[in-house]
Design an enzyme around this catalytic site. Structure first.
Site, PDB file in Angstrom:
ATOM      1  N   ARG A 216       6.044  -5.729  -7.891  1.00 39.98           N
ATOM      2  CA  ARG A 216       7.269  -6.570  -6.872  1.00 39.98           C
ATOM      3  C   ARG A 216       7.527  -8.034  -8.008  1.00 39.98           C
ATOM      4  O   ARG A 216       8.591  -7.899  -8.291  1.00 39.98           O
ATOM      5  CB  ARG A 216       6.594  -7.120  -5.403  1.00 39.98           C
ATOM      6  CG  ARG A 216       6.608  -6.155  -4.840  1.00 39.98           C
ATOM      7  CD  ARG A 216       6.091  -6.012  -3.466  1.00 39.98           C
ATOM      8  NE  ARG A 216       6.601  -6.619  -2.759  1.00 39.98           N
ATOM      9  CZ  ARG A 216       5.869  -7.633  -1.657  1.00 39.98           C
ATOM     10  NH1 ARG A 216       4.955  -7.915  -0.994  1.00 39.98           N
ATOM     11  NH2 ARG A 216       7.062  -8.150  -0.922  1.00 39.98           N
TER      12      ARG A 216
ATOM     13  N   ARG B  17      -1.729 -12.584   3.686  1.00 32.58           N
ATOM     14  CA  ARG B  17      -1.276 -12.037   4.411  1.00 32.58           C
ATOM     15  C   ARG B  17      -1.216 -10.637   5.109  1.00 32.58           C
ATOM     16  O   ARG B  17      -1.722  -9.815   4.928  1.00 32.58           O
ATOM     17  CB  ARG B  17       0.209 -11.897   4.246  1.00 32.58           C
ATOM     18  CG  ARG B  17       1.391 -11.919   5.152  1.00 32.58           C
ATOM     19  CD  ARG B  17       2.935 -12.036   4.469  1.00 32.58           C
ATOM     20  NE  ARG B  17       3.524 -10.813   3.800  1.00 32.58           N
ATOM     21  CZ  ARG B  17       4.645 -10.915   3.364  1.00 32.58           C
ATOM     22  NH1 ARG B  17       5.310 -11.704   3.265  1.00 32.58           N
ATOM     23  NH2 ARG B  17       5.107  -9.579   2.268  1.00 32.58           N
TER      24      ARG B  17
ATOM     25  N   LYS C  64      10.553 -16.686   2.765  1.00 28.08           N
ATOM     26  CA  LYS C  64      11.959 -16.748   2.865  1.00 28.08           C
ATOM     27  C   LYS C  64      12.078 -16.475   4.883  1.00 28.08           C
ATOM     28  O   LYS C  64      12.464 -16.908   5.179  1.00 28.08           O
ATOM     29  CB  LYS C  64      12.770 -15.322   1.979  1.00 28.08           C
ATOM     30  CG  LYS C  64      12.606 -15.868   1.064  1.00 28.08           C
ATOM     31  CD  LYS C  64      13.180 -15.080   0.204  1.00 28.08           C
ATOM     32  CE  LYS C  64      12.668 -13.863  -0.002  1.00 28.08           C
ATOM     33  NZ  LYS C  64      11.680 -13.046  -0.667  1.00 28.08           N
TER      34      LYS C  64
ATOM     35  N   ARG D 190      19.565  -8.740  -4.555  1.00 32.02           N
ATOM     36  CA  ARG D 190      18.464  -8.651  -5.216  1.00 32.02           C
ATOM     37  C   ARG D 190      18.909  -8.215  -6.373  1.00 32.02           C
ATOM     38  O   ARG D 190      17.775  -7.820  -6.835  1.00 32.02           O
ATOM     39  CB  ARG D 190      17.202  -8.094  -3.832  1.00 32.02           C
ATOM     40  CG  ARG D 190      16.208  -8.074  -3.607  1.00 32.02           C
ATOM     41  CD  ARG D 190      14.771  -7.426  -3.161  1.00 32.02           C
ATOM     42  NE  ARG D 190      13.172  -7.317  -2.596  1.00 32.02           N
ATOM     43  CZ  ARG D 190      13.118  -8.002  -1.665  1.00 32.02           C
ATOM     44  NH1 ARG D 190      14.298  -8.099  -0.425  1.00 32.02           N
ATOM     45  NH2 ARG D 190      12.163  -8.366  -1.264  1.00 32.02           N
TER      46      ARG D 190
ATOM     47  N   ARG E 286      -0.088  -4.752   5.071  1.00 33.75           N
ATOM     48  CA  ARG E 286       0.981  -4.575   4.770  1.00 33.75           C
ATOM     49  C   ARG E 286       0.851  -3.702   3.419  1.00 33.75           C
ATOM     50  O   ARG E 286      -0.162  -3.778   2.162  1.00 33.75           O
ATOM     51  CB  ARG E 286       2.436  -4.807   4.556  1.00 33.75           C
ATOM     52  CG  ARG E 286       3.258  -5.203   5.509  1.00 33.75           C
ATOM     53  CD  ARG E 286       4.535  -6.288   4.686  1.00 33.75           C
ATOM     54  NE  ARG E 286       5.483  -6.509   4.285  1.00 33.75           N
ATOM     55  CZ  ARG E 286       6.242  -7.112   3.802  1.00 33.75           C
ATOM     56  NH1 ARG E 286       6.637  -8.238   4.568  1.00 33.75           N
ATOM     57  NH2 ARG E 286       6.862  -6.646   2.605  1.00 33.75           N
TER      58      ARG E 286
END
Ligand code: AMP
Length: 216
Positions: free
Chosen positions: A174, A130, A16, A91, A163
Site C-alpha cells: 500500500r 491497528r 486521515k 488517490r 484488517r
C-alpha cells in the site's frame, strides 16, 4: 470563514480517518471515506463489493472509473451541499481530474488539501498495531488502550480484528502504491489550491488543533 470543502491527503495510516471524523464533527459536514464505502460494499456482498474485495486485500487500487462513479453520487447528494471532508479520495491524478469535473458542476472552488505527513516506518508500526472492533467498526491503536480486550466505543469484549490489508506485506505494498500513484496528486494541486502540510506524527489532539488553526 473556515473553508468546508476539504481533501485529507496522506499515506495509509497517516491518520486521515481519525482527523476526518474530528473535522467533520467540528465543521458539521459529512466525512466521506471511500475505503469505508468499499468495505461496506464488501461486507454486504454487492456487485461493487465483489469487484473490490481482492483488490483491497492485496493493497491495490480500485479502478478510477469505479471510484469516480462512487464519488460523483456522494458529492451530488444533498448532504454535501455545505461541504465535505474527503478521506482516501483522490488517490490518483486521474481521480483528481474526475473530481474537478464533478466539482465544476456543483462547486466552482477547489477544495483545500491537507496533507498529513508521516514517515513510512512509523506507518508500518502504526498499522501493524491497528485493530477494528468487529461489533461497531471503531478503529483503535492497541498501544493507546489501557484495556486491550474491551472496545472503548461500544464496550464489546474481545471484538478486535486486524484488517486483512493491515498485514505487513500488504502495508508495504500500500505504501509503494501510495508513493507511485497517490503522492503525485499533490503536484497536480500545486498552484491550483491551498495545500496545508501538517506533521502527522504528533498526538491526535495536536494534529487536529494544528489543522483547525491553519484552516482559519
Ligand atoms: P482506506 O481505508 O482509505 O485505506 O482504503 C482501503 C482500500 O480501499 C485501499 O487500499 C484501496 O484498495 C481501496 N480504496 C479506497 N479508496 C480508494 C480510491 N480513491 N481509489 C482506489 N482504491 C481505493
Amino acid at each position: 470563514m473556515i473553508k468546508k470543502q476539504i481533501i485529507l491527503f496522506g499515506a495509509p495510516g497517516a491518520g486521515k480517518g481519525t482527523q476526518a471524523k474530528i473535522l467533520a464533527s467540528k465543521l458539521n459536514v459529512p466525512h466521506i471515506s471511500t475505503g469505508d464505502i468499499l468495505r461496506e460494499a464488501v461486507s454486504k456482498g454487492t456487485e461493487l463489493g465483489e469487484k473490490a474485495k481482492t483488490i483491497m486485500e492485496a493493497g491495490e487500487l480500485v479502478p478510477d472509473e469505479i471510484m469516480g462513479g462512487i464519488i460523483k453520487e456522494v458529492l451530488m447528494s444533498e448532504k454535501c451541499k455545505e461541504g465535505y471532508i474527503l478521506d482516501g479520495f483522490p488517490r490518483t491524478t486521474k481521480q483528481a481530474e474526475l473530481l474537478d469535473q464533478i466539482l465544476s458542476h456543483i462547486d466552482l472552488d477547489y477544495p483545500v488539501v491537507i496533507e498529513l505527513n508521516v514517515e513510512d516506518e512509523i506507518i508500518v508500526h502504526r498499522l501493524s498495531m491497528r485493530r477494528m472492533c468487529s461489533n461497531c467498526g471503531y478503529i483503535v491503536n492497541l498501544e493507546s488502550l489501557e484495556n486491550q480486550d474491551v472496545c472503548p466505543n461500544c464496550g464489546a469484549k474481545n471484538s478486535f480484528i486486524k484488517r486483512k490489508d493491515d498485514d505487513e506485506a500488504v502495508i508495504r505494498n500500500r505504501l509503494k502504491v501510495y508513493h507511485e500513484s497517490t503522492k503525485p496528486v499533490l503536484k497536480y494541486y500545486e498552484g491550483k489550491t491551498e495545500i496545508i502540510i501538517v506533521d502527522g506524527t504528533q498526538s491526535v489532539e495536536q494534529v487536529s488543533e494544528l489543522i483547525i488553526s491553519k484552516l482559519s
